[in-house]
Design an enzyme around this catalytic site. Sequence first.
Site, PDB file in Angstrom:
ATOM      1  CB  SER A  65      -0.918   0.023   1.222  1.00 28.63           C
ATOM      2  OG  SER A  65      -1.605  -1.180   1.351  1.00 28.63           O
TER       3      SER A  65
HETATM    4  N1  SAH Z   1      -0.429  -5.242   4.019  1.00 30.17           N
HETATM    5  C1  SAH Z   1       0.350  -5.543   2.834  1.00 30.17           C
HETATM    6  C2  SAH Z   1      -0.359  -5.191   1.533  1.00 30.17           C
HETATM    7  C3  SAH Z   1      -1.485  -6.090   1.315  1.00 30.17           C
HETATM    8  S1  SAH Z   1      -2.102  -6.292  -0.322  1.00 30.17           S
HETATM    9  C4  SAH Z   1       1.703  -4.847   2.865  1.00 30.17           C
HETATM   10  O1  SAH Z   1       1.986  -4.106   3.805  1.00 30.17           O
HETATM   11  O2  SAH Z   1       2.501  -5.096   1.953  1.00 30.17           O
HETATM   12  C5  SAH Z   1      -3.412  -7.371   0.178  1.00 30.17           C
HETATM   13  C6  SAH Z   1      -2.968  -8.765   0.517  1.00 30.17           C
HETATM   14  O3  SAH Z   1      -4.097  -9.454   1.027  1.00 30.17           O
HETATM   15  C7  SAH Z   1      -2.483  -9.563  -0.681  1.00 30.17           C
HETATM   16  O4  SAH Z   1      -1.193 -10.060  -0.448  1.00 30.17           O
HETATM   17  C8  SAH Z   1      -3.510 -10.683  -0.809  1.00 30.17           C
HETATM   18  O5  SAH Z   1      -2.960 -11.909  -1.270  1.00 30.17           O
HETATM   19  C9  SAH Z   1      -3.989 -10.804   0.618  1.00 30.17           C
HETATM   20  N2  SAH Z   1      -5.303 -11.444   0.795  1.00 30.17           N
HETATM   21  C10 SAH Z   1      -6.434 -11.279   0.078  1.00 30.17           C
HETATM   22  N3  SAH Z   1      -7.428 -12.046   0.582  1.00 30.17           N
HETATM   23  C11 SAH Z   1      -6.908 -12.703   1.664  1.00 30.17           C
HETATM   24  C12 SAH Z   1      -7.430 -13.653   2.595  1.00 30.17           C
HETATM   25  N4  SAH Z   1      -8.683 -14.099   2.555  1.00 30.17           N
HETATM   26  N5  SAH Z   1      -6.592 -14.109   3.559  1.00 30.17           N
HETATM   27  C13 SAH Z   1      -5.309 -13.695   3.650  1.00 30.17           C
HETATM   28  N6  SAH Z   1      -4.766 -12.809   2.777  1.00 30.17           N
HETATM   29  C14 SAH Z   1      -5.549 -12.321   1.812  1.00 30.17           C
END
Ligand code: SAH
Length: 219
Positions: A65
């Site tokens: 993000s």
């Molecule tokens: N917080 C992260 C950015 C997240 S992007 C950072 O600091 O880099 C969103 C993430 O959520 C992605 O990696 C995606 O694979 C994950 N995601 C989406 N649905 C999910 C679920 N049900 N359980 C766990 N992770 C999930």
Amino acid sequence: MATSPPADDVERMEFQLALRRRGISDQAVLRAMEEVPRERFVARGFTDSAYADQALPIDCGQTISQPFVVAYMTEQLEVGPQHRILEIGTGSGYQAAVLSRLAREVVTIERYRTLADTARERLQTQGYTNVTVRLGDGMAGAPDLAPFDRIMITAAAEDVPDALVAQLTAGGKMVLPVGPRHDAQYLVKLTKQADGELTREELIAVRFVPLLPGQAREL
Ligand code: SAH
């Protein structure tokens, strides 16, 4: 892991100024943002852009993000030093690292094995000893480690997952983006009252990758 060169001081100072200018005022949050080297969480080819206020691609088609959004969500979560936090969507591990500077413990769940393994290794190498990275479906939370004082979801949900609300303490808070995949999403802050009722506050418009059900079949 190879160590990257220290980021340019001027760039780091501008990074702090940009966060302040956009309204981040909590000193502890600003300090946490200062302490965590974002260039160590972005993909190799993007280290030059690590301190620009923009989201960047990571593996598995996901994104780390925008720094402002990381700081804003962290500030809105109102984290205290005794808190145990659950994060859904580990991605690069950057948000978890920032939260770990403010809380007692962070548990973070990622549905892609590649991302979970990379983030776990990266966080261990850099000495973030109070973060646990789990592979799995974050929508189910971590019932064996619940309840949590704070929960942050960093992928957009169409609805607030009930299992996660159940894993919040009384007085607990949750911050998450809500909205359809390709449409308007906004950040929502929920507070669980002593009687279990939720109060809901809508914050700013955002754009996140979707929260998807289940562990990813792909690596
Ligand atoms: N917080 C992260 C950015 C997240 S992007 C950072 O600091 O880099 C969103 C993430 O959520 C992605 O990696 C995606 O694979 C994950 N995601 C989406 N649905 C999910 C679920 N049900 N359980 C766990 N992770 C999930």
